[in-house]
Design an enzyme around this catalytic site. Structure first.
Site, short mmCIF file in Angstrom:
data_model
loop_
_atom_site.label_atom_id
_atom_site.label_comp_id
_atom_site.label_asym_id
_atom_site.label_seq_id
_atom_site.Cartn_x
_atom_site.Cartn_y
_atom_site.Cartn_z
N SER A 82 35.07 24.44 8.73
CA SER A 82 36.53 24.98 9.00
C SER A 82 37.32 23.45 9.09
O SER A 82 37.06 22.72 8.16
CB SER A 82 36.58 25.66 10.25
OG SER A 82 38.01 26.21 10.22
N HIS A 115 35.39 34.21 7.78
CA HIS A 115 35.30 32.86 7.85
C HIS A 115 34.13 32.43 8.51
O HIS A 115 33.80 31.15 8.64
CB HIS A 115 36.48 32.51 9.17
CG HIS A 115 36.86 31.11 9.21
ND1 HIS A 115 36.95 30.26 8.02
CD2 HIS A 115 36.86 30.24 9.99
CE1 HIS A 115 37.16 28.91 8.45
NE2 HIS A 115 37.02 28.90 9.65
#
Length: 699
Positions: A552, A671
C-alpha cells in the site's frame, strides 16, 4: 482511451481498465509467467502447505468480541474456507476447547446464494446484542452489501434493513432506526467515493424517503453518524470528515446539530460525561497551551458550551507518544509507545474529591512485560471493566489475557486466557534495536531479528520492511508466516528480518508523521534508505543480499527506494502499491489521501511529488548503469481502495525499459491481496520463494 489534457502521455493507461479484456489478458500472461517460475521451485509446494497449515491451525487464538453477554468470533480453517461466525460463553471461552455455536456459515451462504461472499464484519445495537447488521463483500473489496441479521434466530431478517453493495456507513439508533450513509444515487458520494449524505432511515421506509440529517461537500472525504449507547449518556453524533486529518464533530439534539469546539485536526469522542480529545497540533485555549500529541479531557456539556476546565491526561515527550485509547465502563486505558515499546496507563475519573480535586482523573501505570507489543480492547465497554490484553514479540507467540480495570495493581498478568503456539523454531534468534542517521541528521530506530551467532560478514540474506505513512506505527509482533518462511534456519543460514520505524509513521506521535507529509515526503524515503545503508555499514548484510518489502503506502516506499537507489538492493517486493502519483487522486479512493501526499493538480505540489513518483522516475536499463533489482509486484483485481493499475503500469513500463520484473495479481482479495487461508498462503509462498531465490540464491 482519452487522456486528460494536463497529464503527460501515458501509454499504459489502458491497464487502468480493471476488467477490460486487454488488461485482463495482460494480467493472465504475467501471472502465468510468475507462477510457472516460482511454483516450480522445489521449496514452493512444501512452504505453501506449511503456511496454509499455520493459517488453518486450530491452535490459533480465536479473538472475540462481547455482544449480549456472548463472545463472537469469526473463524477460518481447512473445513471452513470462507469462514464461520460463531459464539460461546465466557466460561466456555476460558476452557482449552470451547464449545462454539455456529451463527452463520459463510461457505453455505455463498453456495446457496451463488455469491463469492467474503466476511465484512458486523454492526450491533448495544446494549443488549439482540439486533445486528452483517456486511458481506464480493471478492473482498471495501464495497459491501449490508443485511439485517437476527443473532437469536441465527438468520437474516425477512424484509429487514438491506443496503446494496457500496462503501456504506451504518449505525443503529434504535431497533427500528438507522443512521445511513451510502450511495443514494448521483451526487451522493464524495470525490473519494465515500458517503457524502447521512440519513435517518426508519424500518419499513423506502431508503429514498429517509430523512436527511447532514450533507458534506463533494470535496470532503466522507460524512457519518452514530449513537453512543452508554446508558444514561446516550448521544447522537454526526461527523464531517473534511480530509484525512481534519473533521468537524456535532452532537445532535432535538434535530439540531451543535458543533464541538475542538481543533479541526483533533480527534474527539465521548466517554460517559466526559469528552476526550487527541491533539494533532498545538492548541491554545482558555489561556493554556497544550502540545501536539497530548490527550485532554473535559466535562462534555461544559465543553460544548465553551466553559470547560480542560485536564491533560497525557503529554508526550521526545521518546513517548500515545498509540491508542480504550474505554471500559469506569476507566480509560492508554497504550503508550516509549521508543517503540508499549506501556499501558490506566486512568479513572475520581468523583469523590473536593474542591479543585473533584472530577479529576487518577493515573496508574500497569507493570506489564516490555517484550514488544501490547494491545488492549474492551470486553464490554458500557457494562464491564474487563478488557483483553494481547502480549507479543517478534519471537514470542501472542498470549491473550483477560484483565480487570481497577484490579490489584500488584497482581501482574495472572494466568493466560489463550496462548498461541510457536509456529516456527525461534531457538537462537535475538532481537536488537538500532538507529540509523537520515540525510537530515534525524535518528531513525529500527528492529533487527537474526540469529545470535550470525556473523557480521555482510552475507546474511536480509528483508527490510517499512511503511512510513498515515501515522501508522510498526511494532514488534509475532510473525508466524515470516518466521516459518524466512527466520527459521532450516539447515541454512537463517534470514534476517528488519522493521524500520521511519518518519510518516506514528511511532513518535503526530510530529513524526507530519515530518514526512506532502512536500516533505522524501524524508520517509531518506529514512528507509538510511536504514538500508546502516545495515550494510554494520555488515549485517550487503546490497546483493538485501531485499525490501512494503504494501500500500509501503509499496510507494519500495517504489521510491528502488528507483532512487537501485544499487542498494538485491530484491524488492511491492505489494498493492501506489506508484503513479500523477493520477493517484483520480483512481478509486485516491482523492482521500491528498492530505497525506498533496495535490498533483497543483503545479507547485506536483514539483515535489513528481520528483519521487516511481512511475515517472523510471529509466531504461543501460549496459554501464545500475539496474533495478529484480522486482515482484503483487496486487488484487478486486482491490477497490488502491487501484491495481498502479502495479500493472509500473510492471509494464519496467518490462518495456528492459528490466527484470515478476508480476502477480490475485483475482480476489481486496486491499488485503487475498481472501481465505489458501489464497493467503499461496500469495506469501510466492513472495518468500521469490525472496529466497534473489537473496539466498536458491536457484
Amino acid at each position: 482511451m482519452p487522456l486528460l489534457p494536463h497529464h503527460p502521455a501515458d501509454p499504459y493507461r489502458w491497464l487502468e481498465d480493471i476488467d477490460g479484456a486487454p488488461a485482463r489478458a495482460w494480467v493472465a500472461e504475467r501471472n502465468a509467467a510468475t507462477e510457472a517460475e516460482l511454483e516450480a521451485q522445489p521449496g514452493f509446494a512444501p512452504l505453501a502447505a506449511r503456511l496454509e497449515g499455520i493459517l488453518d491451525s486450530a491452535a490459533k487464538i480465536p479473538y472475540a468480541r462481547c455482544h449480549g453477554q456472548l463472545l463472537y468470533n469469526f473463524w477460518r480453517d481447512a473445513g471452513h474456507l470462507r469462514g464461520i461466525w460463531r459464539r460461546t460463553t465466557l466460561e466456555q471461552y476460558r476452557s482449552a476447547a470451547p464449545a462454539w455455536e455456529t451463527v452463520l456459515d459463510l461457505d453455505a451462504l455463498a453456495r446457496d446464494e451463488g455469491e463469492n461472499w467474503v466476511w465484512g464484519g458486523s454492526t450491533w445495537l448495544e446494549p443488549g446484542g439482540e439486533h445486528c447488521l452483517v456486511a458481506l463483500s464480493r471478492g473482498g473489496g471495501d464495497a459491501r452489501v449490508v443485511r439485517e441479521f437476527d443473532p437469536i434466530a441465527k438468520r437474516f431478517v425477512a424484509n429487514g434493513f438491506i443496503l446494496p453493495e457500496a462503501k456504506s456507513e451504518v449505525a443503529w439508533i434504535d431497533r427500528d432506526t438507522l443512521f445511513v450513509g451510502t450511495d443514494f444515487g448521483p451526487g451522493s458520494l464524495t470525490a473519494s467515493g465515500y458517503p457524502r449524505i447521512v440519513k435517518q432511515w426508519q424500518r419499513g421506509q423506502a431508503l429514498a424517503g429517509a430523512l436527511t440529517v447532514f450533507e458534506a461537500r463533494h470535496d470532503d472525504l466522507s460524512a457519518s453518524a452514530w449513537r453512543d449507547p452508554t446508558p444514561g449518556f446516550e448521544r447522537d453524533f454526526v461527523q464531517r470528515q473534511a480530509g484525512f486529518y481534519s473533521s468537524e464533530l456535532f452532537v445532535r439534539r432535538d434535530a439540531r446539530l451543535h458543533k464541538l469546539p475542538k481543533p479541526d485536526d483533533a480527534k474527539a469522542f465521548a466517554v460517559r460525561g466526559q469528552v476526550i480529545i487527541e491533539l494533532r497540533s498545538d492548541w491554545e485555549v482558555g489561556g493554556c497551551h497544550y502540545p501536539q500529541g497530548a490527550l485532554l479531557a473535559a466535562d462534555f456539556d461544559a465543553f460544548l458550551d465553551g466553559k470547560a476546565n480542560i485536564e491533560a491526561l497525557f503529554v508526550p515527550t521526545p521518546s513517548t507518544s500515545l498509540e491508542a485509547v480504550t474505554a471500559t465502563r469506569d476507566a480509560l486505558l492508554l497504550v503508550l509507545l516509549d521508543n517503540v515499546k508499549n506501556r499501558i496507563v490506566e486512568l479513572r475519573l475520581d468523583d469523590t474529591g473536593a474542591g479543585s480535586e473533584a472530577g479529576r482523573w487518577r493515573r496508574r501505570e500497569l507493570g506489564l512485560p516490555s517484550v514488544g507489543a501490547l494491545d488492549v480492547w474492551a470486553y464490554d465497554e458500557t457494562a464491564s471493566n474487563l478488557y483483553f490484553l494481547a502480549v507479543t514479540g517478534f519471537t514470542e507467540p501472542t498470549t491473550l489475557y483477560l484483565m480487570q480495570a481497577g484490579g490489584d495493581e500488584h497482581a501482574g498478568l495472572g494466568a493466560p486466557l489463550k496462548s498461541m503456539p510457536a509456529f516456527f523454531d525461534a531457538a537462537g534468534l535475538v532481537t536488537g534495536q538500532f538507529e540509523a542517521r537520515s540525510a537530515d541528521g534525524t535518528r531513525v530506530p529500527y528492529f533487527v531479528v537474526m540469529r545470535a551467532d550470525a556473523p557480521f560478514d555482510g552475507d546474511n540474506p536480509t528483508v527490510l520492511y517499512g511503511y512510513g505513512g498515515f501515522e501508522v506505527s510498526l511494532k514488534p509482533s509475532y510473525g508466524a508466516i515470516s518466521g516459518a518462511a524466512w527466520l527459521e534456519a532450516d539447515g541454512r543460514r537463517g534470514g534476517v528480518y528488519v522493521l524500520a520505524n521511519i518518519r510518516g509513521g506514528g511511532e513518535f506521535g503526530p510530529r513524526w508523521h507530519q515530518a514526512a507529509l506532502k512536500a516533505n515526503r522524501q524524508r520517509a524515503f531518506d529514512d528507509f534508505l538510511a536504514v538500508a545503508e546502516d545495515l550494510v555499514a554494520r555488515r549485517i548484510t550487503s546490497a546483493p543480499r538485501l531485499g525490501i518489502m512494503g504494501g500500500s503506502n509501503g509499496g510507494l516506499l519500495v517504489g521510491a527506494a528502488l528507483t532512487q537507489r537501485p544499487e542498494l538492493f538485491g530484491a524488492a517486493v511491492c505489494q498493492v502499491p501506489l506508484l503513479d502519483m500523477r493520477r493517484y487522486h483520480e483512481l478509486l479512493a485516491g482523492a482521500s489521501w491528498i492530505g497525506e501526499y498533496g495535490d498533483p493538480d497543483d503545479p507547485a505540489q506536483w514539483e515535489s511529488i513528481g520528483r519521487y513518483s516511481p512511475y515517472h522516475n523510471l529509466h531504461p536499463r543501460l549496459p554501464d548503469g545500475p539496474a533495478y533489482p529484480r522486482t515482484l509486484f503483487t496486487s488484487s483485481t478486486r482491490d477497490d481502495r488502491v487501484h491495481p493499475g498502479h502495479a500493472r503500469k509500473m510492471a509494464a513500463r519496467m518490462l518495456e525499459l528492459g528490466h527484470d520484473v515478476l508480476y502477480w495479481e490475485n483475482l480476489e482479495g481486496g486491499h488485503a491481496g487475498a481472501t481465505g487461508n489458501a489464497q493467503t498462503a499461496r500469495m506469501w509462498a510466492l513472495t518468500w520463494t521469490y525472496l529466497a531465490r534473489q537473496l539466498r540464491h536458491d536457484r
